[in-house]
Design a protein around this motif. Sequence first.
Motif, mmCIF file in Angstrom:
data_model
loop_
_atom_site.group_PDB
_atom_site.id
_atom_site.type_symbol
_atom_site.label_atom_id
_atom_site.label_comp_id
_atom_site.label_asym_id
_atom_site.label_seq_id
_atom_site.Cartn_x
_atom_site.Cartn_y
_atom_site.Cartn_z
ATOM 1 N N ARG A 97 18.222 -10.823 -10.448
ATOM 2 C CA ARG A 97 17.367 -10.896 -9.120
ATOM 3 C C ARG A 97 16.401 -9.868 -9.144
ATOM 4 N NH1 ARG A 97 21.789 -11.106 -3.520
ATOM 5 N NH2 ARG A 97 22.665 -12.525 -3.903
ATOM 6 N N ASN A 98 15.321 -10.285 -9.121
ATOM 7 C CA ASN A 98 13.804 -9.291 -9.578
ATOM 8 C C ASN A 98 14.106 -7.538 -8.413
ATOM 9 O OD1 ASN A 98 13.231 -12.008 -8.770
ATOM 10 N ND2 ASN A 98 11.307 -10.753 -10.276
ATOM 11 N N LEU A 99 13.963 -7.353 -9.014
ATOM 12 C CA LEU A 99 13.897 -5.651 -9.174
ATOM 13 C C LEU A 99 13.880 -5.021 -8.093
ATOM 14 C CD1 LEU A 99 15.938 -2.775 -9.831
ATOM 15 C CD2 LEU A 99 14.123 -2.235 -11.484
ATOM 16 N N ASP A 100 12.224 -5.248 -7.974
ATOM 17 C CA ASP A 100 11.660 -5.315 -7.110
ATOM 18 C C ASP A 100 12.062 -4.974 -5.640
ATOM 19 O OD1 ASP A 100 9.450 -2.980 -7.011
ATOM 20 O OD2 ASP A 100 8.549 -5.168 -5.763
ATOM 21 N N THR A 101 12.339 -6.516 -5.930
ATOM 22 C CA THR A 101 13.354 -7.071 -4.128
ATOM 23 C C THR A 101 15.023 -6.186 -4.143
ATOM 24 O OG1 THR A 101 14.477 -8.491 -5.415
ATOM 25 C CG2 THR A 101 12.535 -9.324 -4.865
ATOM 26 N N LEU A 102 15.122 -5.602 -4.559
ATOM 27 C CA LEU A 102 16.570 -4.601 -3.980
ATOM 28 C C LEU A 102 16.335 -3.113 -4.027
ATOM 29 C CD1 LEU A 102 18.821 -6.055 -7.221
ATOM 30 C CD2 LEU A 102 18.412 -7.068 -5.069
ATOM 31 N N ILE A 103 14.849 -2.666 -4.507
ATOM 32 C CA ILE A 103 14.727 -1.305 -4.008
ATOM 33 C C ILE A 103 13.895 -0.729 -2.527
ATOM 34 C CG2 ILE A 103 12.980 0.598 -4.309
ATOM 35 C CD1 ILE A 103 12.844 -0.472 -7.564
ATOM 36 N N PRO A 104 14.536 -0.379 -1.713
ATOM 37 C CA PRO A 104 14.297 -0.252 -0.405
ATOM 38 C C PRO A 104 13.363 0.115 0.152
ATOM 39 C CG PRO A 104 16.242 0.885 -0.371
ATOM 40 C CD PRO A 104 15.745 0.035 -1.674
ATOM 41 N N SER A 105 12.342 0.417 1.146
ATOM 42 C CA SER A 105 10.928 0.980 1.073
ATOM 43 C C SER A 105 11.084 2.288 1.414
ATOM 44 C CB SER A 105 10.087 0.115 2.907
ATOM 45 O OG SER A 105 11.215 0.308 3.576
ATOM 46 N N HIS A 106 12.354 3.062 1.656
ATOM 47 C CA HIS A 106 12.408 4.030 1.657
ATOM 48 C C HIS A 106 12.638 4.853 0.714
ATOM 49 C CE1 HIS A 106 16.956 2.535 2.425
ATOM 50 N NE2 HIS A 106 16.759 3.808 0.898
ATOM 51 N N LEU A 107 12.182 4.053 -0.774
ATOM 52 C CA LEU A 107 12.555 4.473 -1.841
ATOM 53 C C LEU A 107 11.072 4.162 -2.714
ATOM 54 C CD1 LEU A 107 16.610 3.641 -2.869
ATOM 55 C CD2 LEU A 107 15.593 5.997 -2.267
ATOM 56 N N GLU A 149 10.336 9.147 3.238
ATOM 57 C CA GLU A 149 9.742 8.106 2.766
ATOM 58 C C GLU A 149 9.444 7.732 1.100
ATOM 59 O OE1 GLU A 149 8.546 4.413 4.483
ATOM 60 O OE2 GLU A 149 10.230 4.234 6.079
ATOM 61 N N GLY A 150 10.013 8.049 -0.128
ATOM 62 C CA GLY A 150 9.096 8.412 -1.299
ATOM 63 C C GLY A 150 9.201 9.523 -2.020
ATOM 64 N N ASP A 151 10.865 9.847 -0.895
ATOM 65 C CA ASP A 151 10.979 11.900 -1.793
ATOM 66 C C ASP A 151 12.648 11.400 -3.198
ATOM 67 O OD1 ASP A 151 9.778 13.872 -0.002
ATOM 68 O OD2 ASP A 151 11.231 13.794 1.079
ATOM 69 N N ILE A 152 12.711 10.022 -3.193
ATOM 70 C CA ILE A 152 13.797 9.671 -3.947
ATOM 71 C C ILE A 152 12.694 8.837 -4.874
ATOM 72 C CG2 ILE A 152 15.942 8.470 -4.703
ATOM 73 C CD1 ILE A 152 16.952 9.779 -2.136
ATOM 74 N N ALA A 153 12.864 8.691 -6.318
ATOM 75 C CA ALA A 153 11.757 7.300 -6.474
ATOM 76 C C ALA A 153 13.184 7.002 -8.278
ATOM 77 C CB ALA A 153 10.444 8.313 -7.594
ATOM 78 N N ILE A 154 13.208 6.164 -7.893
ATOM 79 C CA ILE A 154 13.428 4.890 -8.798
ATOM 80 C C ILE A 154 12.988 4.553 -10.446
ATOM 81 C CG2 ILE A 154 15.049 3.081 -9.822
ATOM 82 C CD1 ILE A 154 16.412 3.231 -6.621
ATOM 83 N N ARG A 168 0.554 -1.113 0.148
ATOM 84 C CA ARG A 168 0.010 -0.106 0.426
ATOM 85 C C ARG A 168 0.817 1.533 0.843
ATOM 86 N NH1 ARG A 168 -2.934 -2.973 3.297
ATOM 87 N NH2 ARG A 168 -1.999 -2.253 5.327
ATOM 88 N N TRP A 169 1.731 1.230 1.471
ATOM 89 C CA TRP A 169 2.300 2.198 1.026
ATOM 90 C C TRP A 169 3.799 2.712 -0.324
ATOM 91 C CZ3 TRP A 169 7.631 3.377 -0.286
ATOM 92 C CH2 TRP A 169 8.305 4.498 -0.218
ATOM 93 N N ALA A 170 3.994 1.001 -1.314
ATOM 94 C CA ALA A 170 4.759 1.533 -2.272
ATOM 95 C C ALA A 170 3.488 2.492 -3.578
ATOM 96 C CB ALA A 170 5.614 0.316 -2.655
ATOM 97 N N SER A 171 2.638 1.704 -3.283
ATOM 98 C CA SER A 171 1.851 2.081 -4.292
ATOM 99 C C SER A 171 1.163 3.368 -4.878
ATOM 100 C CB SER A 171 0.587 1.580 -4.370
ATOM 101 O OG SER A 171 -0.386 2.038 -4.689
ATOM 102 N N SER A 172 1.378 4.347 -3.006
ATOM 103 C CA SER A 172 1.316 5.438 -2.560
ATOM 104 C C SER A 172 2.424 6.602 -3.155
ATOM 105 C CB SER A 172 0.858 6.007 -1.029
ATOM 106 O OG SER A 172 1.343 7.028 -1.204
ATOM 107 N N ALA A 199 21.256 5.995 -5.513
ATOM 108 C CA ALA A 199 19.664 6.550 -5.473
ATOM 109 C C ALA A 199 19.580 5.579 -3.689
ATOM 110 C CB ALA A 199 18.763 5.979 -5.752
ATOM 111 N N ASN A 200 20.814 5.259 -3.104
ATOM 112 C CA ASN A 200 21.018 4.871 -1.580
ATOM 113 C C ASN A 200 21.761 5.443 -1.052
ATOM 114 O OD1 ASN A 200 19.418 2.113 -0.628
ATOM 115 N ND2 ASN A 200 19.994 1.536 -2.922
ATOM 116 N N GLN A 201 22.960 5.808 -1.923
ATOM 117 C CA GLN A 201 23.648 7.195 -1.349
ATOM 118 C C GLN A 201 23.340 7.671 -0.671
ATOM 119 O OE1 GLN A 201 27.617 6.926 -2.915
ATOM 120 N NE2 GLN A 201 28.206 4.570 -3.335
#
Length: 447
Positions: free
Chosen positions: A95-105, A62-67, A20-24, A46-48
């Motif tokens: 690896r699946n890209l989505d699994t490599l993007i942390p929740s704060h991005l 959280e969510g201020d940086i987007a990929i 839900r958060w990721a979708s928002s 992005a992580n750095q």
Amino acid sequence: MLAFASRSKALVKRAPAAARWASSAASKDQFKILVVGGGSAGLTVANQLYKRFKSAGKALNEGDIAILDAAEYHYYQPGWTLVGAGLKQKEETRRNLDTLIPSHLAHIPENVKTFEPKSNSVTTASGRKIGYENLVVATGLQTNWSSIPGLEKALADPSSGVSSIYSYNTADKVWRDIDALRSGKAIFTQPAGVIKCAGAPQKIMWMAWDRYQRTGRGDTISVDFYTGTPSIFSVKKYADALNELRIQRGVGGYFNHNLVSVNPDAHRATFKTPDGTVDVEYTLLHVSPPMGPLEVMKDQPIVDQAGWVSVDQATLRHTNSEFGNVWALGDCSSLPTSKTAAAITGQAPVLTENLFSVVDTGKIANAAYDGYTSCPLLTGYGQLMLAEFKYGLEPKESFANILGDQAIPRAAYYYLKKDLFPWAYWNHMIKGNWFGSSGFIRPSFGQ
């Protein structure tokens, strides 16, 4: 980085709250920082960036940086040489890209279509307009398979003897072809022009040569290197050592020979030379195809005439002062250095520090990229020549004082490539915690 235009949407299960958060977050139309591309450069920077703001006590929400990337998978491409040499399974490199993007991005599973830097926005392939305060372009480059007539047909044929380590789908075919060959002529090619990791075309050649020696096939298989470039490597120190190795091992060297077509039915390859064209018969043909900017990048307002994102070679900020909030790194950039994952470890901290400083103070920082890049040149099983250099093709070695001259193939360097670097990549680099020759210590740039 893989061809950005060929990436497809990720479909990965998330926990309900995270979903839900990721979708928002992903549905927003404005971001503090928008990173276009989820390859090695995009994930790393992005992580750095997120961690740099946080370390200064100015954490972004959280969510201020987007990929922005529609890829289903993320690939560790340096591992494809190991796959081609029979040392890894190709599944280990994906690896699946989505699994490599942390929740704060935030992750926007779309691809870019146009850049509109004057309005601080991009438009995606679906027509969605996304705004930003700062834009980081990390779209990578594309591999131009179709520019060599006959190549795609040959790669698709399991019995053609033609393969390439430059794609996930064909890397394992390289090993099957190398291991199956019992006699004949093995040819390894390198194109003229810019490619990812310019040492890779000969890395797999050296591994094949060593395999044949170890299995008693050295007398029945000839190995030749055909390159569109004038020398075996761009940096003189390593070029001299590699050419001496080539002569010692009896490997043929054909320079300024650029592959222009493949006839898989006749097992013939055609090369363009300064004097015309030559046809060469092969039993095994390993092809490193031409590469260039993504099709989507051509004629965009942020690129130079060649199609690369035009950035200052020291600061990584766009060269057009009107686009001062546009940055780029990695394979898509105009930086005059080799396009490698190692180069990103030198570029990402510089871009991060400069972008942070501009946001924080309005001024560029003291961070300057010196062109550092590295090419771990496999020369056989258990041996590797570790080429490290910077702008001006000047060596910049990290381990010479500890392990010895890096132009001499050594077992210690081999295990860095085979074991340490893949571990560091998945566990630290793309998470923003690995800074190349600086290890886990973020460079201070004298501040």
